[in-house]
Motif scaffolding. Structure first.
Motif, PDB file in Angstrom:
ATOM      1  N   VAL A  76       0.868  -1.180   0.000  1.00  0.00           N
ATOM      2  CA  VAL A  76       0.000   0.000   0.000  1.00  0.00           C
ATOM      3  C   VAL A  76       0.901   1.225   0.000  1.00  0.00           C
ATOM      4  O   VAL A  76       1.780   1.356   0.863  1.00  0.00           O
ATOM      5  CB  VAL A  76      -0.929   0.033   1.230  1.00  0.00           C
ATOM      6  N   THR A  77       0.688   2.106  -0.989  1.00  0.00           N
ATOM      7  CA  THR A  77       1.507   3.314  -1.095  1.00  0.00           C
ATOM      8  C   THR A  77       0.605   4.533  -1.232  1.00  0.00           C
ATOM      9  O   THR A  77      -0.542   4.436  -1.671  1.00  0.00           O
ATOM     10  CB  THR A  77       2.450   3.251  -2.312  1.00  0.00           C
ATOM     11  N   GLU A  78       1.146   5.686  -0.857  1.00  0.00           N
ATOM     12  CA  GLU A  78       0.415   6.936  -1.001  1.00  0.00           C
ATOM     13  C   GLU A  78       0.968   7.704  -2.192  1.00  0.00           C
ATOM     14  O   GLU A  78       2.181   7.875  -2.311  1.00  0.00           O
ATOM     15  CB  GLU A  78       0.543   7.788   0.261  1.00  0.00           C
ATOM     16  N   ILE A  79       0.060   8.166  -3.050  1.00  0.00           N
ATOM     17  CA  ILE A  79       0.457   9.015  -4.171  1.00  0.00           C
ATOM     18  C   ILE A  79       0.432  10.476  -3.719  1.00  0.00           C
ATOM     19  O   ILE A  79       1.383  11.215  -3.917  1.00  0.00           O
ATOM     20  CB  ILE A  79      -0.471   8.794  -5.381  1.00  0.00           C
ATOM     21  N   ASP A  80      -0.690  10.866  -3.106  1.00  0.00           N
ATOM     22  CA  ASP A  80      -0.824  12.186  -2.492  1.00  0.00           C
ATOM     23  C   ASP A  80      -1.965  12.097  -1.478  1.00  0.00           C
ATOM     24  O   ASP A  80      -2.480  11.005  -1.231  1.00  0.00           O
ATOM     25  CB  ASP A  80      -1.039  13.290  -3.538  1.00  0.00           C
ATOM     26  N   LYS A  81      -2.390  13.221  -0.891  1.00  0.00           N
ATOM     27  CA  LYS A  81      -3.372  13.192   0.206  1.00  0.00           C
ATOM     28  C   LYS A  81      -4.751  12.681  -0.217  1.00  0.00           C
ATOM     29  O   LYS A  81      -5.553  12.321   0.632  1.00  0.00           O
ATOM     30  CB  LYS A  81      -3.497  14.558   0.860  1.00  0.00           C
ATOM     31  N   ASN A  82      -5.029  12.624  -1.515  1.00  0.00           N
ATOM     32  CA  ASN A  82      -6.314  12.131  -2.006  1.00  0.00           C
ATOM     33  C   ASN A  82      -6.234  10.763  -2.670  1.00  0.00           C
ATOM     34  O   ASN A  82      -7.260  10.165  -2.959  1.00  0.00           O
ATOM     35  CB  ASN A  82      -6.907  13.116  -3.024  1.00  0.00           C
ATOM     36  N   ARG A  83      -5.006  10.294  -2.958  1.00  0.00           N
ATOM     37  CA  ARG A  83      -4.861   9.076  -3.766  1.00  0.00           C
ATOM     38  C   ARG A  83      -3.936   8.051  -3.108  1.00  0.00           C
ATOM     39  O   ARG A  83      -2.832   8.368  -2.683  1.00  0.00           O
ATOM     40  CB  ARG A  83      -4.327   9.426  -5.151  1.00  0.00           C
ATOM     41  N   LEU A  84      -4.450   6.841  -3.086  1.00  0.00           N
ATOM     42  CA  LEU A  84      -3.749   5.697  -2.524  1.00  0.00           C
ATOM     43  C   LEU A  84      -3.543   4.689  -3.652  1.00  0.00           C
ATOM     44  O   LEU A  84      -4.388   4.586  -4.551  1.00  0.00           O
ATOM     45  CB  LEU A  84      -4.633   5.088  -1.435  1.00  0.00           C
ATOM     46  N   GLU A  85      -2.436   3.947  -3.611  1.00  0.00           N
ATOM     47  CA  GLU A  85      -2.244   2.901  -4.612  1.00  0.00           C
ATOM     48  C   GLU A  85      -1.859   1.598  -3.934  1.00  0.00           C
ATOM     49  O   GLU A  85      -0.982   1.545  -3.080  1.00  0.00           O
ATOM     50  CB  GLU A  85      -1.167   3.270  -5.629  1.00  0.00           C
ATOM     51  N   TYR A  86      -2.572   0.567  -4.334  1.00  0.00           N
ATOM     52  CA  TYR A  86      -2.285  -0.795  -3.883  1.00  0.00           C
ATOM     53  C   TYR A  86      -1.615  -1.505  -5.055  1.00  0.00           C
ATOM     54  O   TYR A  86      -2.096  -1.445  -6.181  1.00  0.00           O
ATOM     55  CB  TYR A  86      -3.589  -1.461  -3.464  1.00  0.00           C
ATOM     56  N   ILE A  87      -0.494  -2.147  -4.786  1.00  0.00           N
ATOM     57  CA  ILE A  87       0.219  -2.879  -5.833  1.00  0.00           C
ATOM     58  C   ILE A  87       0.250  -4.357  -5.454  1.00  0.00           C
ATOM     59  O   ILE A  87       0.661  -4.718  -4.351  1.00  0.00           O
ATOM     60  CB  ILE A  87       1.649  -2.339  -6.037  1.00  0.00           C
ATOM     61  N   ASP A  88      -0.217  -5.173  -6.378  1.00  0.00           N
ATOM     62  CA  ASP A  88      -0.243  -6.619  -6.186  1.00  0.00           C
ATOM     63  C   ASP A  88       0.674  -7.240  -7.227  1.00  0.00           C
ATOM     64  O   ASP A  88       0.517  -6.989  -8.426  1.00  0.00           O
ATOM     65  CB  ASP A  88      -1.676  -7.138  -6.363  1.00  0.00           C
ATOM     66  N   TYR A  89       1.640  -8.009  -6.770  1.00  0.00           N
ATOM     67  CA  TYR A  89       2.617  -8.617  -7.666  1.00  0.00           C
ATOM     68  C   TYR A  89       2.217 -10.054  -7.968  1.00  0.00           C
ATOM     69  O   TYR A  89       1.948 -10.838  -7.062  1.00  0.00           O
ATOM     70  CB  TYR A  89       4.010  -8.588  -7.029  1.00  0.00           C
ATOM     71  N   LYS A  90       2.169 -10.383  -9.253  1.00  0.00           N
ATOM     72  CA  LYS A  90       1.795 -11.729  -9.693  1.00  0.00           C
ATOM     73  C   LYS A  90       2.888 -12.289 -10.588  1.00  0.00           C
ATOM     74  O   LYS A  90       3.324 -11.625 -11.523  1.00  0.00           O
ATOM     75  CB  LYS A  90       0.489 -11.703 -10.495  1.00  0.00           C
ATOM     76  N   THR A  91       3.307 -13.517 -10.307  1.00  0.00           N
ATOM     77  CA  THR A  91       4.288 -14.170 -11.172  1.00  0.00           C
ATOM     78  C   THR A  91       3.612 -15.098 -12.176  1.00  0.00           C
ATOM     79  O   THR A  91       4.263 -15.623 -13.064  1.00  0.00           O
ATOM     80  CB  THR A  91       5.319 -14.968 -10.346  1.00  0.00           C
TER      81      THR A  91
END
Length: 169
Positions: free
Chosen positions: A74-89
């Motif tokens: 879970v990462t923050e882009i800015d105060k309004n936007r969050l990004e979840y990154i899921d890694y798949k092999t």
């Protein structure tokens, strides 16, 4: 040798390095965790849905549906936007439909909708939640932009539909 007794070969190491480089080198490093504002790695969630439709009674067991999982990053882009990154092999493949998943398929993917719903509950201060599923061996990153105000109903309806289908069996 790992704890389970598996012996790792040089080919395993090469595969791990190749997958890591796929992520760190993609799009000039924008998906490299070292270049992100990390909120939580491996974020575990356990959320109870206390809605009338989510109530169950099975013998002596009674309660409300709970959803559980672990979100890769879970990462923050800015105060309004969050990004979840899921890694798949694995492959970008719909095993139930026998086709390659495209953007529209990913937008309605049950795992991604479930995690979007969880992120809405865990991080209510963010309006926009981006879900990036990164196929390290099959096409790279695919980012779906969700707006909590517009897309939350899709997520809860998917959860409700699947829960009621199982409950009524």
């Amino acid at each position: 040798i790992n704890k389970s007794g598996r012996v790792w070969s040089n080919l395993d190491l090469e595969d791990v390095i190749k997958n890591m480089r796929s992520v760190t080198d993609s799009s000039n490093g924008i998906f490299n965790p070292l270049n992100r504002n990390i909120i939580a790695p491996e974020k575990y969630f356990d959320i109870t849905i206390e809605e009338p439709w989510a109530y169950y009674s099975y013998g002596e067991k009674k309660g409300f549906l709970s959803i559980k999982g672990t979100i890769d990053l879970v990462t923050e882009i800015d105060k309004n936007r969050l990004e979840y990154i899921d890694y798949k092999t694995g492959r970008r493949w719909s095993w139930s439909g026998d086709y390659i998943k495209e953007y529209q398929d990913l937008k309605s993917d049950p795992q991604l909708l479930l995690y979007f719903y969880a992120l809405c509950k865990l991080y209510p201060q963010y309006r926009f939640i981006y879900v990036t599923i990164f196929f390290t061996k099959d096409g790279g990153p695919f980012t779906i932009a969700f707006d909590k105000e517009k897309d939350s109903a899709n997520a809860i309806n998917m959860i409700k539909k699947n829960f009621l289908q199982i409950k009524n069996c």
